[in-house]
Design a protein around this motif. Structure first.
Motif, PDB file in Angstrom:
ATOM      1  N   VAL A 178      58.154  55.984  82.292  1.00 10.32           N
ATOM      2  CA  VAL A 178      57.481  55.352  83.434  1.00 10.32           C
ATOM      3  C   VAL A 178      57.139  53.906  83.107  1.00 10.32           C
ATOM      4  O   VAL A 178      57.299  53.015  83.933  1.00 10.32           O
ATOM      5  CB  VAL A 178      56.227  56.152  83.828  1.00 10.32           C
ATOM      6  CG1 VAL A 178      55.529  55.481  84.995  1.00 10.32           C
ATOM      7  CG2 VAL A 178      56.621  57.577  84.202  1.00 10.32           C
ATOM      8  N   GLY A 183      56.048  51.073  85.750  1.00  8.58           N
ATOM      9  CA  GLY A 183      54.822  51.636  86.300  1.00  8.58           C
ATOM     10  C   GLY A 183      53.620  50.873  85.770  1.00  8.58           C
ATOM     11  O   GLY A 183      53.579  50.514  84.601  1.00  8.58           O
ATOM     12  N   SER A 184      52.628  50.609  86.616  1.00 10.84           N
ATOM     13  CA  SER A 184      51.441  49.872  86.188  1.00 10.84           C
ATOM     14  C   SER A 184      50.558  50.809  85.370  1.00 10.84           C
ATOM     15  O   SER A 184      50.688  52.028  85.452  1.00 10.84           O
ATOM     16  CB  SER A 184      50.680  49.378  87.407  1.00 10.84           C
ATOM     17  OG  SER A 184      50.201  50.486  88.131  1.00 10.84           O
ATOM     18  N   TYR A 187      49.038  53.411  87.491  1.00  8.18           N
ATOM     19  CA  TYR A 187      50.014  54.402  87.911  1.00  8.18           C
ATOM     20  C   TYR A 187      50.274  55.397  86.781  1.00  8.18           C
ATOM     21  O   TYR A 187      50.274  56.610  86.980  1.00  8.18           O
ATOM     22  CB  TYR A 187      51.317  53.691  88.292  1.00  8.18           C
ATOM     23  CG  TYR A 187      52.374  54.604  88.875  1.00  8.18           C
ATOM     24  CD1 TYR A 187      52.456  54.799  90.251  1.00  8.18           C
ATOM     25  CD2 TYR A 187      53.266  55.278  88.050  1.00  8.18           C
ATOM     26  CE1 TYR A 187      53.413  55.639  90.785  1.00  8.18           C
ATOM     27  CE2 TYR A 187      54.219  56.120  88.576  1.00  8.18           C
ATOM     28  CZ  TYR A 187      54.297  56.301  89.953  1.00  8.18           C
ATOM     29  OH  TYR A 187      55.236  57.135  90.481  1.00  8.18           O
ATOM     30  N   LYS A 191      48.951  58.904  87.753  1.00  6.96           N
ATOM     31  CA  LYS A 191      50.058  59.659  88.325  1.00  6.96           C
ATOM     32  C   LYS A 191      50.870  60.368  87.260  1.00  6.96           C
ATOM     33  O   LYS A 191      51.427  61.438  87.488  1.00  6.96           O
ATOM     34  CB  LYS A 191      50.978  58.693  89.106  1.00  6.96           C
ATOM     35  CG  LYS A 191      50.431  58.379  90.494  1.00  6.96           C
ATOM     36  CD  LYS A 191      50.971  59.393  91.436  1.00  6.96           C
ATOM     37  CE  LYS A 191      50.794  59.244  92.888  1.00  6.96           C
ATOM     38  NZ  LYS A 191      51.530  58.378  93.684  1.00  6.96           N
TER      39      LYS A 191
ATOM     40  N   ARG B  84      56.483  43.623  84.689  1.00  7.16           N
ATOM     41  CA  ARG B  84      56.732  44.869  85.418  1.00  7.16           C
ATOM     42  C   ARG B  84      57.753  44.654  86.527  1.00  7.16           C
ATOM     43  O   ARG B  84      58.605  45.489  86.780  1.00  7.16           O
ATOM     44  CB  ARG B  84      55.427  45.422  86.009  1.00  7.16           C
ATOM     45  CG  ARG B  84      54.618  46.210  85.012  1.00  7.16           C
ATOM     46  CD  ARG B  84      53.707  47.198  85.715  1.00  7.16           C
ATOM     47  NE  ARG B  84      52.723  46.534  86.548  1.00  7.16           N
ATOM     48  CZ  ARG B  84      51.593  46.030  86.081  1.00  7.16           C
ATOM     49  NH1 ARG B  84      51.311  46.115  84.805  1.00  7.16           N
ATOM     50  NH2 ARG B  84      50.735  45.446  86.891  1.00  7.16           N
ATOM     51  N   GLU B 113      60.099  57.863  92.054  1.00  8.03           N
ATOM     52  CA  GLU B 113      59.037  57.085  91.401  1.00  8.03           C
ATOM     53  C   GLU B 113      59.382  55.608  91.234  1.00  8.03           C
ATOM     54  O   GLU B 113      58.620  54.749  91.672  1.00  8.03           O
ATOM     55  CB  GLU B 113      58.733  57.694  90.031  1.00  8.03           C
ATOM     56  CG  GLU B 113      57.471  58.541  90.017  1.00  8.03           C
ATOM     57  CD  GLU B 113      57.046  58.858  88.595  1.00  8.03           C
ATOM     58  OE1 GLU B 113      57.883  59.339  87.823  1.00  8.03           O
ATOM     59  OE2 GLU B 113      55.881  58.611  88.274  1.00  8.03           O
ATOM     60  N   PRO B 114      60.508  55.294  90.579  1.00  8.75           N
ATOM     61  CA  PRO B 114      60.807  53.861  90.388  1.00  8.75           C
ATOM     62  C   PRO B 114      60.980  53.139  91.719  1.00  8.75           C
ATOM     63  O   PRO B 114      60.607  51.966  91.843  1.00  8.75           O
ATOM     64  CB  PRO B 114      62.127  53.856  89.613  1.00  8.75           C
ATOM     65  CG  PRO B 114      62.405  55.249  89.221  1.00  8.75           C
ATOM     66  CD  PRO B 114      61.523  56.160  89.969  1.00  8.75           C
ATOM     67  N   GLN B 116      59.383  53.771  94.459  1.00  7.46           N
ATOM     68  CA  GLN B 116      58.048  53.502  95.006  1.00  7.46           C
ATOM     69  C   GLN B 116      57.366  52.379  94.245  1.00  7.46           C
ATOM     70  O   GLN B 116      56.718  51.516  94.818  1.00  7.46           O
ATOM     71  CB  GLN B 116      57.192  54.774  94.934  1.00  7.46           C
ATOM     72  CG  GLN B 116      57.609  55.802  95.972  1.00  7.46           C
ATOM     73  CD  GLN B 116      57.133  57.202  95.621  1.00  7.46           C
ATOM     74  OE1 GLN B 116      56.733  57.472  94.491  1.00  7.46           O
ATOM     75  NE2 GLN B 116      57.193  58.087  96.582  1.00  7.46           N
ATOM     76  N   VAL B 117      57.513  52.414  92.905  1.00 12.16           N
ATOM     77  CA  VAL B 117      56.860  51.399  92.091  1.00 12.16           C
ATOM     78  C   VAL B 117      57.393  50.012  92.444  1.00 12.16           C
ATOM     79  O   VAL B 117      56.642  49.057  92.602  1.00 12.16           O
ATOM     80  CB  VAL B 117      57.056  51.709  90.599  1.00 12.16           C
ATOM     81  CG1 VAL B 117      56.715  50.496  89.748  1.00 12.16           C
ATOM     82  CG2 VAL B 117      56.200  52.895  90.196  1.00 12.16           C
ATOM     83  N   HIS B 118      58.700  49.890  92.592  1.00  8.51           N
ATOM     84  CA  HIS B 118      59.267  48.565  92.844  1.00  8.51           C
ATOM     85  C   HIS B 118      59.478  48.265  94.321  1.00  8.51           C
ATOM     86  O   HIS B 118      59.849  47.171  94.688  1.00  8.51           O
ATOM     87  CB  HIS B 118      60.596  48.419  92.094  1.00  8.51           C
ATOM     88  CG  HIS B 118      60.423  48.311  90.630  1.00  8.51           C
ATOM     89  ND1 HIS B 118      59.918  47.186  90.034  1.00  8.51           N
ATOM     90  CD2 HIS B 118      60.645  49.189  89.636  1.00  8.51           C
ATOM     91  CE1 HIS B 118      59.850  47.361  88.723  1.00  8.51           C
ATOM     92  NE2 HIS B 118      60.273  48.587  88.461  1.00  8.51           N
TER      93      HIS B 118
END
Lengths: 292, 319, 512
Positions: A178, A183-184, A187, A191, B84, B113-114, B116-118
């Motif tokens: 992640v 991912g921050s 996150y 998460k 990021r 997931e990726p 959504q993150v980006h």
């Protein structure tokens, strides 16, 4: 999350397979149901009948009556509301503060860890009951004050467990993955790591709930709990002990209910720990928490 | 040559001293370029710093020195928020497909997931994109609702690859992507990676200890020993005319299926192992290049270089 | 009874007295044997100053000290350290003859100088403590010789008021008067052996005590119990011989179990105190409703195990102003209460806009407050209880920082105007109602009682007027009298003497 729900269902099923835990769950469910539906049950915890005070248990008053002729069973049931609400509120407060603090401390692991954990240590060093009494002295006697006091006392437990979980999980590949896709920290903590750290936190919540119920009762017993006439188990013990000669069941029956509740929570907590430990052993080499 | 996609210069990773033990230089003075659509194979024994190097390039491990430029942008000094965002250009595939997938998430959740993150695709298109990704790695798009543990290692590794590709990266670090798989599956994954490179124009840093697979995958190969690159060249150069004794040692250790070749190899003198005795700071010629400020790197052919470090005494570096 | 009200009771200037019969001991007591008497008490004394009388030291004062005069339980004055008291015909002075042959524990002979020193201390605003307010009627004093003291008053004083003062005055050894808080300095039947703070207090017989054949027991040990139930258990197990000042409920139970129970003549009256300067309580009709909102029978039963009497006025049955008819007129009646509440014209919101302050440290207060809360609920006044513990409650009560609260009043069997020693009934400087007093009718009625030095009819009229004004103004709603300083003794114990103020007197007690 559907997945968390499903997992909880699985845990529940496995708990029920253990006799002690099943009994505990059954008793808790009974108490919780009675508390939840207290208002629709034909019990009034406040109606006084001084002429019928301190009666022993009978068909009409299963647990007898108190010094003001109120039905003790009704007061035990309504007292369960006080106890369970305090426990639930305290757990929520403790978790809402403790978990993020523990996650952050464990995740960053630098000066932020030292700072946060020193604060937690300070909290931990405060004697629960004295701290609660001091807080109540400031806030006044109310359910809210007892709840906040117990909640704050529960923060260190959550923080420490959350931190330990993060430390164990943050180097795992799926966490790195992640991080790798960007991912921050928030996150990753909430998460990615938190859903995997949930089980020990659930155990901690149960442990804290039992501490909270006991502490609430202790505060009421010391006369600084929820103000009367709101029924509370601790308050009933406090008043009942004065009538131990005239009406021994007055203090004894609420005491038994309190004891059984604590015992149930502890049994469940211990069973959960055992189940989770086994999971971890089984799943070692693969993932923490196990599947199945 | 066009501008390299990735440019690594003098990258070092130092693990700080702990409990009396001296600090460890896991990676030292790493320098190389990877062009668009190219694969650099990084080989070496376990413990040679390959994985650390990959992580340091991706900024998952803090580098103590050196520079990493991706698409012309310096990564080592980038602020964490920018970094990021930069991560959508660089992804990685980990060795163990069992541990690199979140055990409590469905394949669909893992792949979205990726995204959504980006926020590379709008929320209502995520599902579509997830299915597309599964198709890309030759998996059944219907498996989005299932959990990783329901799949074999090869299938999982495909999911890991799909996740890496979710954000349309330009560069992927593959860290031992097949070593945990059985031979048949290894071949399938390698084929998949190659076809993806052709289809999407990806660049790979392909880290492995299995020389055969690296040869199949890599355009260029770098050999690492004790945190340093001791030899680097095109795959053919390194494999067919290894210059460094360590490279030779590595190649000799690989069993050769051809009995003639194998026999011939056995007739050769065994490699000199004295270089394992340690790094005295000086190279084979007794020159301390760090102190002298000279390069230990010797070009033996165009594009084929070798370090004079870790050279057994008595053998010429120019040999 | 609340701890606080006990203290108030003491602060109010409770007279000390005892019933030592002039002729010595009753015949039956003659056979009593000495030994070691173990007494359970429920409070730790604050200090040994007899001018700081409060319930916490009720068990020691009369054993370390003697008063100038004593009262019989019926209220008849008797000689003690003063053998004679001659009141001047104009009632502006009293002359005392002091007993000879008495010495203080230190060996100092008891003479007029000690009485003067004691008066001096009592009149000093800093050192006078609880005696100080009682000294306000005194102009000056003199000692013509070592055995005579004359006290002059500022104005003519009713005889009873004068006697109350003499009974309240406890001569202190002039040599020890400055250290009296830590070292007892009296003439009493016992001397201090040692004190373990919070645990026990040990006294031994004073060999030079002036009363013949007293004290009977040589050793007197007080053990401090924090719980009423444990004190009772100690008595039942034989670990103590007497429990002093335990709860009425325990007394009832122990009596049924065969123990002797003695209730003194000086009861307290529980009063629902109303702060008439606040919220809906400014409304007279609303306050009057509370006369009918007190379920007195239940309060007496639950709070005090039925030991006591229901009362609608702050008088014990022994009080000259006691009037039984008020109990019927102002009986518990929710319909009447509702009518008065309706007549007040206050809105439903206004009438519930207050909290009932409760002394959380006192079980009885908690119980009876809940009874009132229940009654209020029935007439549409849902109020919350504001529970405070110990000192926090005392501060609120004494500072008048409450809307309404239960607090007992003392001096209810004495001269009626002595009720003004209780804060809620104070006519000036009232900490709750403040100045100027919001109930001038009440102030006038008290003045009328104080001024009624004429015939019986005038006195009766003054008392009737005061009673009427009290229920009309309704800022204090008495509910019941109850016993304080109850003595529960094992059956081996004899010779219990009751004190008019229910203090503990050990000197006549012995083992059968």
């Amino acid at each position: 999350m559907m997945d968390v729900l499903a997992r909880m269902k699985g845990l529940l099923r496995r708990l029920l397979a253990r006799r002690g835990a099943a009994l505990g769950l059954g008793f808790l469910a009974l108490v919780a149901l009675a508390a939840a539906f207290a208002t629709v049950l034909p019990f009034d915890p406040l109606s006084q009948s001084v002429a019928a005070s301190l009666l022993p248990p009978s068909a009409e008053n299963w647990f007898g009556t108190d010094e003001l002729g109120r039905d003790i069973l009704a007061r035990v049931i309504y007292g369960a509301r006080t106890s369970l609400l305090t426990a639930a509120g305290a757990v929520v407060i403790a978790a809402l503060v403790g978990v993020p603090v523990g996650l952050a401390a464990g995740f960053y692991g630098d000066w932020r860890d030292s700072l946060l954990m020193r604060c937690i240590d300070v909290l931990l060093a405060l004697p629960n009951i004295l701290f609660a009494m001091a807080l109540i002295a400031v806030l006044g006697r109310s359910q809210g004050a007892a709840l906040i006091a117990v909640g704050i006392a529960g923060i260190p437990g959550f923080a420490r467990i959350a931190r330990a979980q993060v430390m164990a999980l943050r180097q795992l590949d799926f966490v790195t993955a992640v991080r790798g896709f960007g991912g921050s920290p928030g996150y990753i903590m909430f998460k990615t790591i938190l859903p995997n750290a949930l089980s020990p936190l659930v155990v901690q919540a149960i442990v804290l709930a039992s501490i909270a119920i006991l502490l609430e009762a202790a505060l009421a017993f010391l006369g600084v709990g929820v103000p009367p006439p709101t029924p509370s188990w601790g308050e009933m013990l406090r008043t009942g002990k004065s009538y131990l000669y005239e009406a021994p069941t007055y203090a004894v029956l609420p005491g038994i209910v309190l004891t059984l509740t604590i015992l149930s929570l502890d049994t469940i907590g211990r069973a959960l720990t055992a189940i989770l430990d086994r999971d971890e052993t089984d799943a070692s080499g693969e993932t923490i928490g196990g599947r199945r | 040559m066009t501008e390299p996609l990735l440019q690594v210069r003098d990258l070092s990773v130092l693990f700080p001293a702990r409990r009396g033990a001296p600090p460890v230089k896991a990676v030292e003075g790493l320098s190389f370029d990877i062009g668009p659509g190219q694969t650099l194979g990084l080989v070496g024994q376990s413990g040679s710093g390959k994985t650390t190097a990959g992580r340091a390039i991706l900024q998952l491990q803090k580098a103590s020195e050196g520079s990493v430029k991706l698409l012309g942008q310096e990564l080592t000094t980038m602020r964490s928020g920018d970094l990021r965002r930069m991560r959508r250009h660089m992804q990685f595939v980990l060795q163990n497909p069992y541990s690199s997938l979140h055990p409590r998430m469905t394949i669909g959740q893992i792949l979205s997931e990726p995204l959504q993150v980006h926020r590379t695709v709008p929320a209502n298109r995520i599902r579509e994109r997830v299915e597309e990704l599964l198709e890309l790695v030759n998996l059944d798009p219907a498996m989005t609702r299932r959990y990783p543990h329901e799949f074999s290692g090869g299938q999982r590794q495909r999911v890991v690859i799909a996740r890496a590709l979710a954000v349309n990266p330009d560069f992927v670090v593959c860290d031992e992507p097949v070593s945990a798989l059985d031979v048949r599956t290894q071949a399938q994954i390698v084929t998949l990676l190659q076809s993806l490179q052709q289809k999407l124009g990806l660049s790979y840093l392909f880290i492995a200890h299995d020389l055969a697979i690296v040869r199949e995958m890599a355009h260029r190969v770098a050999v690492m020993f004790r945190g340093r690159i001791v030899e680097m060249g095109s795959a053919a150069q390194v494999y067919d005319s290894p210059a460094h004794p360590y490279t030779q040692l590595l190649l000799d250790a690989v069993p050769v299926p051809d009995p003639v070749l194998q026999r011939e190899r056995l007739r050769r003198a065994p490699p000199d192992l004295r270089f394992l005795d340690g790094d005295g700071g000086a190279c084979v010629q007794g020159v301390d290049h760090v102190r002298a400020g000279t390069s230990e790197w010797h070009e033996v052919a165009p594009g084929h270089g070798v370090s004079c470090r870790y050279w057994p005494q008595g053998r010429s570096a120019a040999a | 009874m609340t701890k606080l009200s006990r203290r108030q009771f003491g602060m109010a200037g409770l007279a000390l007295a005892s019933v030592s019969l002039a002729g010595g001991l009753p015949a039956s007591a003659q056979q009593l044997k000495g030994g070691r008497l173990r007494v359970a008490v429920l409070s730790e004394l604050a200090n040994y100053d007899p001018q700081q009388l409060s319930t916490v030291n009720f068990h020691v004062i009369k054993n370390l000290y003697d008063s100038l005069i004593e009262y019989t339980p019926e209220g008849k004055p008797e000689p003690s350290l003063a053998t004679e008291w001659n009141i001047a015909p104009d009632k502006t002075s009293v002359t005392l003859k002091l007993r000879s042959g008495v010495t203080f524990h230190s060996g100092t002979p008891f003479k007029a100088d000690s009485v003067l020193a004691t008066l001096q201390k009592g009149a000093d605003p800093k050192r006078g403590k609880n005696v100080f307010s009682t000294m306000s009627i005194v102009k000056d004093w003199s000692a013509p010789d070592d055995a005579t003291v004359t006290i002059n008053f500022k104005a003519p004083v009713p005889e009873r008021q004068m006697l109350d003062l003499l009974q309240f005055l406890i001569p202190i050894d002039p040599k020890g008067i400055d250290t009296v808080e830590t070292v007892p300095a009296g003439t009493g039947p016992y001397t201090l052996v040692n004190r373990a703070v919070g645990q026990s207090l040990t006294l031994k017989a004073n060999p030079k005590y002036w009363r013949e054949k007293q004290p009977i027991v040589q050793d007197l040990v007080f053990t401090v119990f924090s719980e009423d139930a444990s004190a009772s258990a100690a008595l039942e197990s034989g670990a103590v011989d007497i429990v002093y000042n335990g709860s009425s409920r325990s007394a009832v139970r122990l009596k049924n179990a065969g123990f002797q129970v003695f209730a003194g003549p000086g009861p307290l009256v529980q009063v629902f105190r109303i702060n008439s300067t606040r919220g809906p309580f400014r409304n007279k009709s609303f306050r009057q409703a509370f006369n009918h909102l007190m379920d007195r029978a239940s309060i007496l039963r639950v709070g005090y195990a039925g030991m006591g009497k229901v009362v609608a006025l702050p008088w014990a049955p022994a009080s000259p102003a006691y009037d039984e008819s008020y109990n019927a007129t102002y009986a518990y009646d929710l319909e009447k209460a509702k009518k008065l509440i309706a007549a007040s014209g206050l809105s439903a919101d206004e009438i519930k806009n207050w909290k009932l302050l409760v002394n959380g440290s006192d079980e009885s207060s908690v119980a009876i407050s809940q009874i009132v809360q229940g009654s209020l609920q029935k007439v549409g006044i849902p109020v919350e209880l504001d529970m405070r513990q110990g000192a926090e409650y005392v501060t609120a009560l004494l500072g008048g920082d409450f809307a309404a609260t239960f607090g007992a009043v003392g001096n209810v069997q004495k001269f009626p105007s002595r009720v003004t020693t209780n804060s809620i009934y104070r006519t000036s400087g009232n900490p709750i109602l403040k100045d100027p007093h919001p109930h001038p009718d009440y102030v006038a009625a008290i003045a009328k009682v104080d001024g009624a030095s004429g015939g019986a009819a005038e006195v009766k009229a003054a008392y009737d007027n005061l009673n009427k004004v009290m229920v009309e103004e309704a800022f204090g709603i008495p509910t019941n009298s109850y016993d304080v300083g109850l003595i529960v003794a094992s059956d081996k114990i004899g010779g219990i003497t009751l004190d008019i103020d229910n203090l503990f007197i050990a000197r006549t007690i012995g083992f059968k």
